[in-house]
Design an enzyme around this catalytic site. Structure first.
Site, PDB file in Angstrom:
ATOM      1  N   ASP A  24      39.328  34.611  38.909  1.00  0.00           N
ATOM      2  CA  ASP A  24      38.703  35.596  38.017  1.00  0.00           C
ATOM      3  C   ASP A  24      37.593  34.981  37.171  1.00  0.00           C
ATOM      4  O   ASP A  24      37.650  34.970  35.933  1.00  0.00           O
ATOM      5  CB  ASP A  24      39.766  36.236  37.123  1.00  0.00           C
ATOM      6  CG  ASP A  24      40.922  36.809  37.928  1.00  0.00           C
ATOM      7  OD1 ASP A  24      40.646  37.476  38.938  1.00  0.00           O
ATOM      8  OD2 ASP A  24      42.076  36.573  37.566  1.00  0.00           O
ATOM      9  N   GLU A  56      38.617  46.862  42.127  1.00  0.00           N
ATOM     10  CA  GLU A  56      38.973  46.268  40.844  1.00  0.00           C
ATOM     11  C   GLU A  56      37.890  45.262  40.454  1.00  0.00           C
ATOM     12  O   GLU A  56      36.844  45.153  41.099  1.00  0.00           O
ATOM     13  CB  GLU A  56      40.327  45.564  40.944  1.00  0.00           C
ATOM     14  CG  GLU A  56      40.351  44.447  41.982  1.00  0.00           C
ATOM     15  CD  GLU A  56      41.707  43.802  42.146  1.00  0.00           C
ATOM     16  OE1 GLU A  56      42.559  44.000  41.262  1.00  0.00           O
ATOM     17  OE2 GLU A  56      41.910  43.091  43.155  1.00  0.00           O
TER      18      GLU A  56
END
Length: 422
Positions: free
Chosen positions: A11, A173
């Site tokens: 991430d 996402e």
């Protein structure tokens, strides 16, 4: 290959400040099977290939209202008026915010509660925050739906209602919201699984969003993805994640991910030229590396097999991270080191509990020209400085610090804090 090898990272949330990229990441634990995530890490670079590990700069413990020990999901960090704001989703408990006076913290929770929490579902993950030219800040987030809300000037309160965006084709996402040359971009992890990196464009910060295709297409060479995009020193970069470091060890699946980066380009109309998979991309060094200063040992372009920590298994707690778990034959690679007219001396700060080992200073490859050797004996837990003379270290070379053991010890040779050349 991934830019971080000493920990599992995911991430990526890059942020450019001055001549430095601040790369915030999540952290998959070494024994994770599913998502096992407890803290957020920081890495910095001035050249895009050599990265310094600053360790964990925030964790779930910073949110006193959350009592769990897992769920430190994809963060985003922005700076405003000298403060650094970290937006942290805690899966199933909304999105919290932390604030600090410097990029490496300490970060504290100014609210004592989530900034956003739609309790009727678990979709509140993956925040991305951008401050527009007019000063208005926006936060987007969500899986499988995309949400948006305006942030106030204080960056820790919201204005107006949460907006749910119409579905963008292939959106899953991990949104990444930014603006470049008058165009608004929404990059995202595209439909699982495997996920690629898709993107959409708009003329307005709140849409409508027009799907434009892929920055990196779906590929079975990875499973998940999560983009972070920046411009830095005249070039554009796309960060993402994959499982390539784990693949050096096993072909089975576990949630132990690694951050990669690739140079990307735009067409004249603002659309993005699709990238191949990370291993097939180019990541060029921007500038050279200066060895004539104290260099933290946890600064490297490659260090597979090594670990970085502040928790010294054979001595006191360190204020800064250091390199440990050093085995015979492993090495630190620092790319593009400029020795100028010549480096004549190498000093390393190390701590050895047992027999120690040595550091070979080599140029351009693991078996390249040997410029010098530092012997590291038993130091009885204490850090000491060890120095050797150097020969042939002039001009620009890749630097390999190769670790060697002796007949009595091949593993866990010593801890390595910093080095410097003169």
């Amino acid at each position: 290959m991934p830019i971080i090898q000493t920990k599992y990272t995911a991430d990526p949330a890059p942020y450019v400040h001055g001549d430095t990229v601040y790369l915030y990441t999540t952290h998959d634990e070494d024994d994770a099977e599913g998502f096992k995530m407890r803290d957020w890490l920081l890495y910095t670079s001035t050249d895009m290939v050599n990265w310094q590990d600053h360790g964990a700069v925030a964790s779930l413990r910073d949110f006193k209202w959350y009592k769990g020990d897992n769920g430190a999901w994809a963060e985003c960090v922005v700076e405003r008026n000298g403060k650094w704001y970290m937006y942290c989703p805690i899966h199933g408990h909304g999105i919290g915010v932390l604030v600090a006076d410097s990029p490496d913290g300490p970060f504290v929770d100014p609210l004592g509660k989530p900034l956003v929490w739609q309790k009727e579902h678990w979709y509140d993950i993956d925040p991305t925050v951008f401050i527009d030219d007019d000063g208005q800040a926006y936060m987007y987030w969500g899986n499988p739906h995309l949400y948006c809300i305006k942030l106030n000037q204080d960056m820790i309160s919201t204005s107006g209602d949460i907006m749910q965006m119409p579905h963008i084709q292939d959106y899953q996402e991990g949104p990444w919201f930014y603006k470049r040359k008058g165009h608004y971009y929404m990059a995202f992890a595209s439909t699982c699984c495997p996920e690629g990196i898709g993107y959409a464009m708009s003329d307005s910060p709140t849409g409508p969003w027009t799907y434009k295709g892929h920055i990196m297409n779906h590929t079975p060479r990875t499973r998940g993805n999560h983009p972070g995009i920046i411009d830095f020193k005249g070039r554009s970069y796309c960060f993402g994640l994959n499982y390539d470091i784990l693949r050096l060890e096993t072909s089975r699946h576990a949630e132990r991910r690694s951050v990669s980066a690739a140079e990307m380009t735009y067409r004249p109309d603002g659309t993005i030229v699709e990238l191949p998979y990370f291993q097939d991309c180019t990541l060029r060094q921007v500038g050279t590396f200066n060895p004539f200063r104290r260099v933290e040992a946890e600064t490297m372009a490659w260090g597979y097999g090594l670990k970085t920590t502040r928790e010294n298994p054979s001595g006191p707690w360190n204020d800064t991270p250091f390199v440990t778990d050093i085995d015979d034959g492993e090495y630190i690679l620092v790319k593009g080191v400029d020795f100028r007219k010549g480096a004549h001396e190498f000093t390393a700060s190390c701590s050895a509990q047992l027999y120690g080992g040595r550091i070979e200073v080599r140029l351009d490859s693991v078996n390249g020209a040997l410029a010098g050797t530092v012997n590291v004996p038993n130091t009885k837990f204490q850090y000491q400085k060890f120095t050797c003379s150097l020969t042939g270290a002039k001009g620009v070379h890749d630097l390999y610090l190769v670790f060697r053991g002796g007949d009595r010890q091949k593993r866990n040779l010593f801890n390595f804090d910093w080095w410097q050349m003169r």
